[in-house]
Design an enzyme around this catalytic site. Structure first.
Site, short mmCIF file in Angstrom:
data_model
loop_
_atom_site.label_atom_id
_atom_site.label_comp_id
_atom_site.label_asym_id
_atom_site.label_seq_id
_atom_site.Cartn_x
_atom_site.Cartn_y
_atom_site.Cartn_z
CE1 TYR A 122 -3.06 -3.13 0.49
CE2 TYR A 122 -3.56 -2.31 2.91
CZ TYR A 122 -3.66 -3.08 1.61
OH TYR A 122 -4.57 -4.46 2.04
CG HIS A 177 -0.57 -8.47 0.47
ND1 HIS A 177 -0.60 -7.20 0.65
CD2 HIS A 177 -1.75 -8.67 0.02
CE1 HIS A 177 -1.25 -6.42 0.20
NE2 HIS A 177 -2.34 -7.31 0.09
P1 NAP Z 1 -14.68 -1.64 1.80
O1 NAP Z 1 -13.81 -1.07 3.18
O2 NAP Z 1 -15.56 -2.49 1.78
O3 NAP Z 1 -15.13 -0.47 1.04
C1 NAP Z 1 -14.63 0.84 1.12
C2 NAP Z 1 -15.53 1.81 0.15
O4 NAP Z 1 -16.96 1.85 0.94
C3 NAP Z 1 -14.90 3.16 0.03
O5 NAP Z 1 -15.36 3.56 -1.32
C4 NAP Z 1 -15.77 3.77 1.14
O6 NAP Z 1 -15.97 5.27 0.74
C5 NAP Z 1 -16.98 3.10 1.28
N1 NAP Z 1 -17.68 3.24 2.50
C6 NAP Z 1 -17.03 2.97 3.63
N2 NAP Z 1 -18.13 2.91 4.64
C7 NAP Z 1 -19.14 3.44 3.97
C8 NAP Z 1 -20.64 3.68 4.61
N3 NAP Z 1 -20.86 3.44 5.86
N4 NAP Z 1 -21.57 3.92 3.77
C9 NAP Z 1 -21.37 4.02 2.38
N5 NAP Z 1 -20.17 3.61 1.78
C10 NAP Z 1 -19.10 3.50 2.82
O7 NAP Z 1 -13.50 -2.03 0.86
P2 NAP Z 1 -11.95 -2.26 0.73
O8 NAP Z 1 -11.33 -0.56 0.89
O9 NAP Z 1 -11.54 -2.56 -0.68
O10 NAP Z 1 -11.31 -3.05 1.67
C11 NAP Z 1 -11.24 -2.88 3.06
C12 NAP Z 1 -9.77 -2.69 3.65
O11 NAP Z 1 -9.22 -4.22 3.43
C13 NAP Z 1 -8.79 -2.10 2.50
O12 NAP Z 1 -8.77 -0.76 2.83
C14 NAP Z 1 -7.33 -2.99 3.02
O13 NAP Z 1 -6.84 -2.47 4.18
C15 NAP Z 1 -7.84 -4.30 2.95
N6 NAP Z 1 -7.80 -5.13 1.57
C16 NAP Z 1 -6.98 -6.17 1.77
C17 NAP Z 1 -6.84 -7.02 0.70
C18 NAP Z 1 -6.01 -8.18 0.73
O14 NAP Z 1 -5.84 -8.75 -0.42
N7 NAP Z 1 -5.34 -8.49 1.85
C19 NAP Z 1 -7.51 -6.52 -0.54
C20 NAP Z 1 -8.42 -5.58 -0.53
C21 NAP Z 1 -8.62 -4.91 0.55
P3 NAP Z 1 -15.32 6.62 1.46
O15 NAP Z 1 -13.96 6.24 1.69
O16 NAP Z 1 -15.35 7.54 0.47
O17 NAP Z 1 -16.07 6.85 2.76
#
Ligand code: NAP
Length: 278
Positions: free
Chosen positions: A46, A108
């Site tokens: 990241y 990862h």
């Molecule tokens: P997520 O947290 O499910 O979704 C994030 C999105 O949802 C953003 O666009 C955010 O917008 C929006 N959001 C958040 N809260 C909300 C709410 N209450 N109402 C409406 N929309 C909302 O998905 P993600 O970021 O893909 O995954 C979360 C974390 O998992 C990542 O940040 C990362 O740390 C980790 N990750 C790990 C892997 C892996 O391979 N290990 C892969 C993907 C992700 P805003 O920010 O504009 O509010």
């Protein structure tokens, strides 16, 4: 809190940090800490360990919260699976974070093309022995990858961070985690690409409990034993996403939400198809 198989515990909801970076990223992570998050996810890939560490250190210096109350988690990149490279990468992560130790380090993804994830796991075991990392785990591992590292090292990962949301509930893998004593962390917990906010099982439960669809989904995670890592740059959503302990979904609501997976019908192959994994 989730009890880990190494005796430590971690919060029931964490904060995702992809794609936060730079000064803005630091401010968002700092806001998340101010808003009550005590588990912060990060990863070498990241390119934000520096600002995550800075936000945590700044927060600790003024908040009165002790270091032990905040769980800082990062991930070893797939290009560092050689044993020595993994050891060095662990030191680099802790140094970039500017902390004495990392609370959680995950592999990862298994990077099956190089097929060195067993070596990488042995390096994480060594980093834990040396006290540089408190708890160790993996991410995007299938049941087969888990079995391979356990057989090779005799050490069971404390965590497997995988994609979990109502469209992809990972019931089989979660059951395997439960059998092995591994905590399931959920990435993209709200639903990759498009969140199922308007799906009737989610929208109906939100109306019934007077909460938002996002809260219903995050509460569903909590009730099925999955630890969600929602990311939000919006302070009000950060607060909303952590506020999921004042209501309880019925068994019927939990089951109805899980049925959304059957409609989607994907199988997990352990190969993350998102942004940051190589
Ligand atoms: P997520 O947290 O499910 O979704 C994030 C999105 O949802 C953003 O666009 C955010 O917008 C929006 N959001 C958040 N809260 C909300 C709410 N209450 N109402 C409406 N929309 C909302 O998905 P993600 O970021 O893909 O995954 C979360 C974390 O998992 C990542 O940040 C990362 O740390 C980790 N990750 C790990 C892997 C892996 O391979 N290990 C892969 C993907 C992700 P805003 O920010 O504009 O509010």
């Amino acid at each position: 809190m989730h009890q880990l198989n190494d005796g430590h515990s971690i919060p029931a909801v964490g904060f995702g940090t992809w794609p936060l970076k730079g000064e803005d990223g630091r401010d968002v992570v700092r806001a998340a800490l101010n808003n009550g998050y005590r588990l912060i996810d990060s990863a070498t890939n990241y390119e934000n360990e520096g600002v995550v560490g800075k936000a945590v250190r700044d927060f600790l210096s003024v908040s009165g919260v002790s270091r032990d109350e905040v769980t800082v988690q990062s991930k070893l990149a797939g290009r560092h699976h050689d044993y020595d490279s993994a050891l060095a990468a662990g030191y680099e992560s802790v140094t970039r974070l500017g902390l004495e130790r990392l609370d959680v380090l995950l592999i990862h993804w298994p990077n099956p093309i190089t097929n060195k994830y067993r070596e990488a796991w042995r390096a994480l075991v060594e980093l834990q022995k040396r006290g540089l990392v408190r708890s160790i785990g993996v991410s995007n591992f299938t049941a087969e990858h888990l079995a391979a590292v356990i057989e090779d090292s005799g050490v069971t990962p404390a965590i497997n961070q995988v994609e979990v949301h109502p469209y992809f509930d990972q019931a089989h893998l979660r059951a395997e985690h439960e059998r092995l004593g591994i905590v399931t962390e959920a990435w993209s917990p709200l639903g990759k690409n498009s969140a199922p906010f308007d799906e009737p099982p989610v929208a109906d439960a939100a109306a019934a409990h007077g909460v938002t669809p996002a809260q219903v989904i995050l509460r569903w995670h909590v009730q099925v034993g999955s630890l969600p890592l929602p990311k939000s740059s919006t302070p009000a959503r950060q607060v909303e996403n952590l506020d999921v302990f004042g209501f309880e979904l019925t068994d019927a609501e939990v089951a109805a939400i899980a049925l959304l997976t059957k409609a989607d019908g994907r199988l997990f192959d352990g190969h993350p198809d998102t942004h940051e994994e190589m």
